[in-house]
Write a protein that holds these residues in place. Structure first.
Motif, short mmCIF file in Angstrom:
data_model
loop_
_atom_site.label_atom_id
_atom_site.label_comp_id
_atom_site.label_asym_id
_atom_site.label_seq_id
_atom_site.Cartn_x
_atom_site.Cartn_y
_atom_site.Cartn_z
N ARG A 1 12.32 -37.09 56.92
CA ARG A 1 11.54 -36.23 56.02
C ARG A 1 10.64 -35.27 56.81
NH1 ARG A 1 8.03 -39.64 52.57
NH2 ARG A 1 7.19 -37.59 52.03
N ILE A 2 10.17 -35.70 57.97
CA ILE A 2 9.38 -34.79 58.81
C ILE A 2 10.27 -33.67 59.32
CG2 ILE A 2 8.15 -34.62 61.01
CD1 ILE A 2 7.06 -37.43 60.51
N LYS A 3 11.48 -33.99 59.71
CA LYS A 3 12.40 -32.95 60.19
C LYS A 3 12.76 -31.98 59.07
CE LYS A 3 14.33 -36.16 63.58
NZ LYS A 3 15.54 -36.90 64.01
N ARG A 4 12.80 -32.49 57.85
CA ARG A 4 13.12 -31.61 56.71
C ARG A 4 11.88 -30.95 56.13
NH1 ARG A 4 16.49 -36.16 55.18
NH2 ARG A 4 14.97 -36.77 53.60
N GLY A 5 10.71 -31.40 56.51
CA GLY A 5 9.49 -30.87 55.92
C GLY A 5 9.40 -31.21 54.44
N LEU B 1 3.33 -40.49 56.67
CA LEU B 1 4.26 -40.60 57.79
C LEU B 1 3.59 -40.17 59.10
CD1 LEU B 1 7.65 -39.33 56.32
CD2 LEU B 1 7.08 -41.65 57.03
N PHE B 2 2.83 -39.09 59.06
CA PHE B 2 2.12 -38.66 60.27
C PHE B 2 1.04 -39.67 60.65
CE2 PHE B 2 3.57 -34.19 59.28
CZ PHE B 2 4.34 -34.06 60.42
N ALA B 3 0.36 -40.22 59.66
CA ALA B 3 -0.67 -41.22 59.95
C ALA B 3 -0.06 -42.47 60.58
CB ALA B 3 -1.42 -41.58 58.68
N ASN B 4 1.09 -42.90 60.06
CA ASN B 4 1.77 -44.06 60.64
C ASN B 4 2.20 -43.79 62.07
OD1 ASN B 4 1.45 -45.33 58.19
ND2 ASN B 4 3.62 -45.30 57.63
N TYR B 5 2.70 -42.59 62.31
CA TYR B 5 3.15 -42.23 63.66
C TYR B 5 1.98 -42.28 64.64
CZ TYR B 5 6.48 -40.09 66.89
OH TYR B 5 7.34 -39.86 67.94
N ARG B 6 0.85 -41.71 64.22
CA ARG B 6 -0.32 -41.72 65.10
C ARG B 6 -0.83 -43.14 65.33
NH1 ARG B 6 -1.43 -36.68 62.30
NH2 ARG B 6 -2.48 -37.87 60.66
N GLN B 7 -0.74 -43.99 64.31
CA GLN B 7 -1.19 -45.37 64.49
C GLN B 7 -0.28 -46.11 65.48
OE1 GLN B 7 -4.11 -46.86 63.15
NE2 GLN B 7 -3.51 -48.20 64.84
N SER B 8 1.02 -45.86 65.39
CA SER B 8 1.94 -46.46 66.36
C SER B 8 1.60 -45.98 67.77
CB SER B 8 3.39 -46.10 66.02
OG SER B 8 3.78 -46.66 64.78
N MET B 9 1.29 -44.71 67.91
CA MET B 9 0.87 -44.19 69.21
C MET B 9 -0.37 -44.92 69.72
SD MET B 9 1.31 -40.15 68.28
CE MET B 9 0.17 -39.61 69.55
N LEU C 1 3.75 -35.51 53.64
CA LEU C 1 4.03 -36.21 54.89
C LEU C 1 2.80 -36.89 55.48
CD1 LEU C 1 6.34 -33.50 56.52
CD2 LEU C 1 7.02 -35.53 55.23
N THR C 2 1.71 -36.90 54.72
CA THR C 2 0.45 -37.43 55.25
C THR C 2 0.60 -38.85 55.79
OG1 THR C 2 -0.76 -36.07 53.67
CG2 THR C 2 -1.96 -37.88 54.71
#
Length: 410
Positions: A70-74, A81-89, A78-79
């Motif tokens: 979904r991020i690749k498709r925009g 998904l981006f938050a989850n990604y940053r938390q994984s980081m 996406l709030t």
């Protein structure tokens, strides 16, 4: 250069004990069992890191922390998904893991049409057949527009292959193309792939770049705060397929990405095989142009054909001058050492490999056999040792020293 090895964790048929015997000191891995878009829990990261450390390795690179489609498709909000990604980081950084390899290929990861193409002196390799890929697009998925994406002779060869193929041949082709998705849970048949492609209707190069720029804007500030290094992996193959744009295929694409986020966290995985499959790419020249941004290297070789097909060659064969490429990486390491940079040591792994001897019986992840990669690592280790010796010898001569006199590797 830091010798590393890709390991698929509990999913891998090659054990850490066996990897230890290769001589590699670093492990490249991910939590492949966690679905895309979900947070990687710190506890799970710590447990994987502890298992790696107990076997005598460092976890040197995450490959990869996947980006949700979904991020690749925009697509949509996406709030989360981006938050989850940053938390994984943040969870990875808290466990001392700071380098993340990732890709921005829509829908499919690396793509091959044959997983066991025969090699001249025995063994098998991965292969991308342009006619077979065209046959899949035209006749299995029913994408008529593909006639404009391939040369007429490739379309004709695709028609001949399809007419001569059996249902088993066609099923094997679809499974081979799907095999490049090691961490995803979805595997498509022809109907499912056609439906998945509809989600990308209207997606062109400019739109995909826009979605990529948003990803960088969302992630790079957090990466800087965490002291992380992101390194994008080039497209594999470096060309549009299935009507989907590929935007990390050559030096111009890489330049755009690195300029899109002027950050020390925004870097490159130098994949010799992916870039080498594009006829216009001079891989050693690309390595020298973007040397300061290379955080990780995949060293493998390919042999290209005039119709756009290619296959995996032995690591020191193929179309890329691997000795020149390794020399470029060693030169960059020397520059970093002289500049006092902490992360001067570039991790690399022998990427892919021929299935040799008893590799086929292990049924490992396609492209990741034990013996074939061990051969590649041994060859690369020899190149690195020879070039390093030559460098020391030349430095000694320049200082008027007689140290290191011997055979100089040209």
């Amino acid at each position: 250069m830091k010798e590393s090895w890709r390991w698929y964790g509990p999913l891998d048929r090659i054990s850490l004990g066996e990897i230890a015997q290769t001589g590699a000191s670093g492990i490249v891995t991910a939590l492949h069992e966690i679905p895309y878009g979900e947070v990687w829990p710190r506890q799970a990261i710590a447990e994987r890191k502890a298992a790696i450390a107990a076997a005598g390795f460092d976890w040197v690179v995450v490959e990869s922390l996947p980006i949700h489609e979904r991020i690749k498709r925009g697509e949509g909000d996406l709030t989360d998904l981006f938050a989850n990604y940053r938390q994984s980081m943040a969870n990875l950084a808290a466990e001392g893991i700071h380098t993340i390899c990732y890709n921005f290929m829509p829908l499919l990861d690396w793509t091959r049409t044959d997983l066991a193409a025969p090699v001249g002196r025995g063994g098998t390799c991965l292969r991308f057949s342009a006619p077979k890929m065209a046959a899949l697009e035209l006749f299995l998925v029913g994408r008529d527009q593909a006639r404009d994406d391939y040369p007429s002779e490739v379309v004709a060869a695709a028609e001949r292959w399809f007419q001569a193929s059996s249902d088993d041949d066609r099923g094997l082709l679809m499974r081979s193309v799907m095999a490049g998705l090691p961490g995803a849970y979805e595997r498509y048949d022809a109907t499912g792939l056609k439906a998945a492609l509809k989600l990308y209707d209207g997606m062109d190069r400019a739109a995909l770049r826009g979605h990529y720029k948003r990803f960088l804007d969302e992630i790079m500030p957090a990466a800087e705060d965490l002291g992380m290094r992101f390194c994008v992996h080039p497209d594999d193959p470096p060309r549009d397929i299935l009507g989907l744009p590929r935007i990390v295929s050559d030096a111009d694409d890489i330049g755009w990405i690195l300029n899109a986020a002027d950050s020390p966290a925004n870097g490159l995985t130098l994949c010799a095989g992916s870039l080498g499959a594009n006829p216009k790419n001079d891989v050693p020249a690309i390595a020298r142009r973007f040397a300061g941004k290379i955080r990780f290297a995949h060293l493998r070789n390919v042999r290209k054909e005039a119709d756009g097909s290619f296959e995996e060659a032995a690591h020191l064969d193929g179309d890329t001058d691997m000795v020149d490429l390794v020399a470029a990486l060693l030169q960059e390491e020397a520059r970093r050492r002289e500049a006092g940079e902490d992360d001067w040591d570039i991790p690399f792994r022998p990427d892919h490999g021929h299935e040799l001897l008893d590799d086929a019986a292990r049924n490992t992840h396609p492209g990741y056999p034990l013996v074939g990669r061990l051969r590649g690592l041994a060859e690369l280790r020899g190149v690195i040792a020879g070039l390093s010796y030559a460098g020391r010898h030349q430095a000694g001569q320049a200082q008027g020293s007689d140290a290191g006199i011997g055979v100089v590797v040209a």
